[in-house]
Design an enzyme around this catalytic site. Sequence first.
Site: not given
Ligand SMILES: Nc1ncnc2c1ncn2[C@@H]1O[C@H](COP(=O)(O)OP(=O)(O)O)[C@@H](O)[C@H]1O
Ligand SMILES: [Mg+2]
Lengths: 129, 129, 205, 205
Positions: B9
């Site tokens: 990341h």
């Molecule tokens: N393994 C997964 N399967 C389904 N949805 C997921 C998974 N991991 C995360 N999410 C979804 O992604 C969202 C977070 O997205 P985002 O904040 O854009 O990404 P990051 O967590 O990489 O910062 C969570 O609120 C959840 O709904």
């Molecule tokens: Mg993120």
Amino acid sequence: MVGVVIVSHSAKIAEGIKELALQMAKDHPVFTAGGTQDGGIGTDPMRIQEAIENADQGDGVAVLADLGSAVMSVDLAKEMIEPELSARVFLANAPIVEGSIAAVVEASLGSSLDKVLQTAADAKNMNKE
Amino acid sequence: MVGVVIVSHSAKIAEGIKELALQMAKDHPVFTAGGTQDGGIGTDPMRIQEAIENADQGDGVAVLADLGSAVMSVDLAKEMIEPELSARVFLANAPIVEGSIAAVVEASLGSSLDKVLQTAADAKNMNKE
Amino acid sequence: MTAIEAIKLAGQAIIEEKDFLTDLDQAIGDGDHGINMARGFSSVFTKIDALKDDADISMVLKTVGMGLISSVGGASGPLYGTAFLRASAACKDKNAIDAVTAKEMLDAAIKGIQDRGKAVKGEKTMLDALIPASEAIGTGIDAGKNVVECLKDAVEAAQTGVEYTKTIIATKGRASYLAERSIGHQDPGATSSTTMLKALYEYVK
Amino acid sequence: MTAIEAIKLAGQAIIEEKDFLTDLDQAIGDGDHGINMARGFSSVFTKIDALKDDADISMVLKTVGMGLISSVGGASGPLYGTAFLRASAACKDKNAIDAVTAKEMLDAAIKGIQDRGKAVKGEKTMLDALIPASEAIGTGIDAGKNVVECLKDAVEAAQTGVEYTKTIIATKGRASYLAERSIGHQDPGATSSTTMLKALYEYVK
Ligand SMILES: Nc1ncnc2c1ncn2[C@@H]1O[C@H](COP(=O)(O)OP(=O)(O)O)[C@@H](O)[C@H]1O
Ligand SMILES: [Mg+2]
Ligand SMILES: Nc1ncnc2c1ncn2[C@@H]1O[C@H](COP(=O)(O)OP(=O)(O)O)[C@@H](O)[C@H]1O
Ligand SMILES: [Mg+2]
Ligand SMILES: [Mg+2]
Ligand SMILES: [Mg+2]
């Protein structure tokens, strides 16, 4: 709050981990000791000592390190700091990136040093497949 | 030689790992995909795809990733590349720093992709106490 | 009614909720979901504007998927990206979407999210809005409802799903670092899913 | 004969071998052992020059240890640093070093390296030069040899130890990444240890 210190042979790695971890826990006491004093690759017990002293808020410090020689430098740093502080400083038996992020989040929840170290160690088992 | 791709990341983490690993194995094909396109924190399947294509020399590519969402981006990148190349690209089930260094050294010895992935995974058990 | 218009409204709704989504993610994640999604849709808009006027629904959705994949940066990028690509494949050569096709598309999207993220219902993710939404469409079809009526039910089910996410522990994604401490907070991804479904319903109703 | 002079000669010998040590480390490590040690002794020289003329042996060795710890950067920093600190403690208040004291100091140094690095003999480290050196001094003492004669034997034993490191697999330190592929290469740390012992012997002989 348990403080977290990130010790890497590389200043870039240590700073990158700190940035990543702070995204998940703004304002948590996270300090780095990355690279050597002169900006090269290596570790520096003196800067580790300083980072530990900065990270402690009275609840102890979890230290994350990358390679074997960083571990030695951490041990040495622990011997150089005040015994009273040193007694609440522990090296996590954990991968540095995965463990640091888990440790910082756990610590930011107000967990004990033991719990923080355990959570960091559990990050070993993070499955990536 | 098996190529190695480091997906973090954080661009700093990815580059720091690369520097550290290359100390142990000069000139080995190690490519990074750190951070988002615009320099932020995150992952970018397109840049991962590019790194994999650059890293392959015909003997396959071991990919190391930091957190769960990096793993998803790697899976997606694998789906976007040529199936013939994709078939010899595998994500190591390994901690990113410790695993990358072990993988690069192993790969630089001319080991097979399987061996490189195994060595990376074994880095989980690196004891730091 | 065009697919491009529908996507633009969905994207605009996300962009309007950018700060809200980011705040939700701040509480149980890394505080970037709104930023990620807004960046993603800005990039999608540029790509969509470059499409020929006669681009069909499948083509538009494919463009959305690729656009999100290449620009979101967070977990939601590969997840929603895959979802849109799968939905695109599920409506190939279709020029109008009835309730059955809508369910097929949503199910394909859900399957894509699950293939990518390995999550099931009840893990506090976007699936906790999308799976109930799909189920509601199924129930609507059985009851002989049309696509607009089905979508209305889907939005309500998704909203209920978002409320449900407040009551459960996250076991996937970054919120899982918080374990029990994730309780009480609604999932950002479930929220953004619901926002998009709602915008779609508002457009077709 | 002063401790400061002895240390300067040992440090100079290391600095002269900088490229050789680095090449050895290039083959089975990260190619910095000579650089690390040369930087370490440069920093030590500055600290030693700042010492009062009447600094005793123990004080000089402590300064060396702290200097190496704060400037080497690699594993050899904490290892040699601890070694010199322990040797310093082992000769407190001594103004001259006989063979028995020399062995006590070397054993304390070895113990320090082992406490720090958890290695034993046969793991392809500096210990494979230092432990045989200490054993040779012990044998010399039993045979009634003086400190200079004992040191001569120690250097020879260390040199044999360095040769021995070529035949074994590294199981500690960075060279352990290479496993069997480390065979055929001599250990950089065993080499630098021997260089320092040899310089010391050349000085006292
Ligand atoms: N393994 C997964 N399967 C389904 N949805 C997921 C998974 N991991 C995360 N999410 C979804 O992604 C969202 C977070 O997205 P985002 O904040 O854009 O990404 P990051 O967590 O990489 O910062 C969570 O609120 C959840 O709904
Ligand atoms: Mg993120
Ligand atoms: N655990 C250990 N115990 C004893 N000696 C060690 C250990 N690890 C490494 N060494 C010694 O350190 C030497 C390498 O030193 P150096 O190259 O300066 O450090 P680094 O390996 O951190 O780059 C090795 O040749 C070996 O003799
Ligand atoms: Mg997020
Ligand atoms: Mg080295
Ligand atoms: Mg080094």
